[in-house]
Design a protein around this motif. Structure first.
Motif, PDB file in Angstrom:
ATOM      1  N   LEU A 123      12.318  31.377 110.691  1.00  0.00           N
ATOM      2  CA  LEU A 123      12.062  30.132 109.968  1.00  0.00           C
ATOM      3  C   LEU A 123      13.374  29.731 109.308  1.00  0.00           C
ATOM      4  O   LEU A 123      13.926  30.490 108.504  1.00  0.00           O
ATOM      5  N   THR A 124      13.905  28.570 109.657  1.00  0.00           N
ATOM      6  CA  THR A 124      15.212  28.129 109.161  1.00  0.00           C
ATOM      7  C   THR A 124      15.080  26.890 108.292  1.00  0.00           C
ATOM      8  O   THR A 124      14.411  25.918 108.682  1.00  0.00           O
ATOM      9  N   LEU A 125      15.703  26.922 107.128  1.00  0.00           N
ATOM     10  CA  LEU A 125      15.741  25.781 106.218  1.00  0.00           C
ATOM     11  C   LEU A 125      17.183  25.331 106.094  1.00  0.00           C
ATOM     12  O   LEU A 125      18.079  26.154 105.902  1.00  0.00           O
ATOM     13  N   VAL A 126      17.433  24.035 106.212  1.00  0.00           N
ATOM     14  CA  VAL A 126      18.790  23.524 106.051  1.00  0.00           C
ATOM     15  C   VAL A 126      18.820  22.471 104.949  1.00  0.00           C
ATOM     16  O   VAL A 126      17.844  21.762 104.711  1.00  0.00           O
ATOM     17  N   ARG A 127      19.980  22.391 104.293  1.00  0.00           N
ATOM     18  CA  ARG A 127      20.129  21.453 103.177  1.00  0.00           C
ATOM     19  C   ARG A 127      21.524  20.833 103.236  1.00  0.00           C
ATOM     20  O   ARG A 127      22.484  21.495 103.646  1.00  0.00           O
ATOM     21  N   SER A 128      21.620  19.599 102.838  1.00  0.00           N
ATOM     22  CA  SER A 128      22.898  18.887 102.892  1.00  0.00           C
ATOM     23  C   SER A 128      23.762  19.140 101.670  1.00  0.00           C
ATOM     24  O   SER A 128      24.888  18.657 101.606  1.00  0.00           O
ATOM     25  N   THR A 129      23.244  19.883 100.712  1.00  0.00           N
ATOM     26  CA  THR A 129      24.013  20.229  99.518  1.00  0.00           C
ATOM     27  C   THR A 129      24.053  21.746  99.377  1.00  0.00           C
ATOM     28  O   THR A 129      23.120  22.442  99.745  1.00  0.00           O
ATOM     29  N   ALA A 130      25.161  22.252  98.837  1.00  0.00           N
ATOM     30  CA  ALA A 130      25.311  23.694  98.650  1.00  0.00           C
ATOM     31  C   ALA A 130      24.509  24.159  97.441  1.00  0.00           C
ATOM     32  O   ALA A 130      24.174  23.374  96.549  1.00  0.00           O
ATOM     33  N   GLY A 131      24.197  25.444  97.411  1.00  0.00           N
ATOM     34  CA  GLY A 131      23.482  26.011  96.273  1.00  0.00           C
ATOM     35  C   GLY A 131      22.407  26.986  96.695  1.00  0.00           C
ATOM     36  O   GLY A 131      21.914  26.942  97.821  1.00  0.00           O
ATOM     37  N   HIS A 132      22.056  27.884  95.785  1.00  0.00           N
ATOM     38  CA  HIS A 132      21.038  28.890  96.047  1.00  0.00           C
ATOM     39  C   HIS A 132      19.637  28.302  95.900  1.00  0.00           C
ATOM     40  O   HIS A 132      19.442  27.287  95.227  1.00  0.00           O
ATOM     41  N   MET A 133      18.667  28.971  96.518  1.00  0.00           N
ATOM     42  CA  MET A 133      17.270  28.649  96.270  1.00  0.00           C
ATOM     43  C   MET A 133      16.869  29.303  94.959  1.00  0.00           C
ATOM     44  O   MET A 133      17.419  30.346  94.572  1.00  0.00           O
ATOM     45  N   SER A 134      15.910  28.720  94.269  1.00  0.00           N
ATOM     46  CA  SER A 134      15.424  29.319  93.030  1.00  0.00           C
ATOM     47  C   SER A 134      14.528  30.511  93.363  1.00  0.00           C
ATOM     48  O   SER A 134      14.011  30.617  94.480  1.00  0.00           O
ATOM     49  N   PRO A 135      14.336  31.433  92.420  1.00  0.00           N
ATOM     50  CA  PRO A 135      13.424  32.563  92.670  1.00  0.00           C
ATOM     51  C   PRO A 135      12.026  32.102  93.080  1.00  0.00           C
ATOM     52  O   PRO A 135      11.397  32.718  93.945  1.00  0.00           O
ATOM     53  N   ALA A 136      11.534  31.040  92.450  1.00  0.00           N
ATOM     54  CA  ALA A 136      10.199  30.538  92.799  1.00  0.00           C
ATOM     55  C   ALA A 136      10.172  30.027  94.231  1.00  0.00           C
ATOM     56  O   ALA A 136       9.208  30.266  94.978  1.00  0.00           O
ATOM     57  N   GLN A 137      11.216  29.316  94.649  1.00  0.00           N
ATOM     58  CA  GLN A 137      11.291  28.819  96.020  1.00  0.00           C
ATOM     59  C   GLN A 137      11.392  29.981  97.004  1.00  0.00           C
ATOM     60  O   GLN A 137      10.796  29.941  98.084  1.00  0.00           O
ATOM     61  N   GLY A 138      12.130  31.023  96.621  1.00  0.00           N
ATOM     62  CA  GLY A 138      12.228  32.201  97.468  1.00  0.00           C
ATOM     63  C   GLY A 138      10.880  32.860  97.683  1.00  0.00           C
ATOM     64  O   GLY A 138      10.558  33.307  98.796  1.00  0.00           O
ATOM     65  N   GLY A 139      10.072  32.931  96.644  1.00  0.00           N
ATOM     66  CA  GLY A 139       8.736  33.497  96.782  1.00  0.00           C
ATOM     67  C   GLY A 139       7.853  32.651  97.669  1.00  0.00           C
ATOM     68  O   GLY A 139       7.096  33.169  98.506  1.00  0.00           O
ATOM     69  N   ASP A 140       7.952  31.333  97.507  1.00  0.00           N
ATOM     70  CA  ASP A 140       7.136  30.428  98.314  1.00  0.00           C
ATOM     71  C   ASP A 140       7.495  30.516  99.796  1.00  0.00           C
ATOM     72  O   ASP A 140       6.612  30.540 100.664  1.00  0.00           O
ATOM     73  N   VAL A 141       8.793  30.560 100.098  1.00  0.00           N
ATOM     74  CA  VAL A 141       9.195  30.564 101.507  1.00  0.00           C
ATOM     75  C   VAL A 141       8.840  31.891 102.171  1.00  0.00           C
ATOM     76  O   VAL A 141       8.555  31.937 103.376  1.00  0.00           O
ATOM     77  N   THR A 142       8.820  32.964 101.419  1.00  0.00           N
ATOM     78  CA  THR A 142       8.408  34.252 101.983  1.00  0.00           C
ATOM     79  C   THR A 142       6.952  34.201 102.430  1.00  0.00           C
ATOM     80  O   THR A 142       6.591  34.684 103.517  1.00  0.00           O
ATOM     81  N   VAL A 143       6.108  33.595 101.592  1.00  0.00           N
ATOM     82  CA  VAL A 143       4.694  33.449 101.957  1.00  0.00           C
ATOM     83  C   VAL A 143       4.550  32.488 103.132  1.00  0.00           C
ATOM     84  O   VAL A 143       3.768  32.729 104.065  1.00  0.00           O
ATOM     85  N   LEU A 144       5.305  31.392 103.109  1.00  0.00           N
ATOM     86  CA  LEU A 144       5.253  30.426 104.204  1.00  0.00           C
ATOM     87  C   LEU A 144       5.631  31.087 105.524  1.00  0.00           C
ATOM     88  O   LEU A 144       4.982  30.855 106.553  1.00  0.00           O
TER      89      LEU A 144
END
Length: 241
Positions: A123-144
């Motif tokens: 599962l690949t996510l791309v973004r046009s701006t640099a920066g880390h994912m937040s801890p909450a987003q990391g948890g959500d994407v793991t479940v996704l």
């Protein structure tokens, strides 16, 4: 922990069209596009579904080059997070960083689709701006990623041909043309399948085309890759007595 918003998105994976679900998930995760790829017989990811725009272009680029965070995630079975592509060593993924900048991709996050010790895809996510994912987003994407893994498994289950699975299944069909074209090139050039795939990639990259479009032209016989030139024969240029 999973956020309340992601808890509402996950059921849509079974009731809503995948593009709509991906759009909701991308917004929730703070990225621009999402892609799903699966492992192939060659051990490299093949695009199963991708958002249009930057995500599709980046997936095509990784497929053509044969390297990048997606292939690394698939082979290693662990997440590959690249919050700033501009800071990646140039020798890690040759050509990828330069080409990705033209696609306005600055951050890439890849998560394995795993069942036990087996990695089925990425599962690949791309973004046009640099920066880390937040801890909450990391948890959500793991479940996704876990739920998407189940969805991918259902695609290959002959007992589950229900209509809600057809959006992803139909999108998997174009990958067959790459295998067909690889076989044709292998026969035409008398080279192994692995080398034939490399020839396809090299042609696509040098002509700024996608691998799938190149394969379509070969299968339709609009394109035939030229064999390597024969080395010169020294005796041909020798002076005659």
């Amino acid at each position: 922990m999973i956020s309340d918003r992601m808890a509402k998105v996950l059921p849509l994976l079974r009731t809503g069209p995948w593009p709509d679900v991906a759009a909701h998930a991308a917004d929730l995760l703070g990225v621009d596009r999402i892609a799903v790829s699966v492992g192939s017989g060659s051990g490299e990811p093949e695009i199963l579904w991708s958002s249009e725009g930057a995500s599709r272009g980046f997936e095509d680029l990784q497929t053509v080059l044969g390297h990048g965070p997606g292939p690394d995630c698939l082979s290693g079975g662990i997440p590959v997070r690249v919050p700033d592509l501009a800071r990646v060593r140039a020798d890690r993924w040759p050509a990828l960083v330069t080409e990705a900048s033209a696609l306005a991709v600055q951050a890439v996050f890849c998560f394995p689709l795993r069942i036990g010790a087996i990695t089925l895809g990425v599962l690949t996510l791309v973004r046009s701006t640099a920066g880390h994912m937040s801890p909450a987003q990391g948890g959500d994407v793991t479940v996704l990623a876990g739920v998407v893994t189940e969805r991918v498994l259902e695609l290959v289950d002959p007992q589950l041909p229900s209509p809600e699975h057809q959006d992803l299944a139909a999108l998997a069909l174009p990958q067959a043309v790459v295998h067909q074209a690889t076989g044709m090139v292998s026969v035409q050039l008398a080279v192994p399948l692995a080398e034939a795939l490399l020839r396809l990639r090299a042609y696509a990259y040098s002509n700024t085309r996608t691998l799938n479009d190149t394969a379509q032209d070969i299968v339709s016989r609009r394109l035939r890759l030229a064999p390597d030139p024969q080395p010169p024969n020294d005796t041909d240029d020798a002076d005659e007595d």
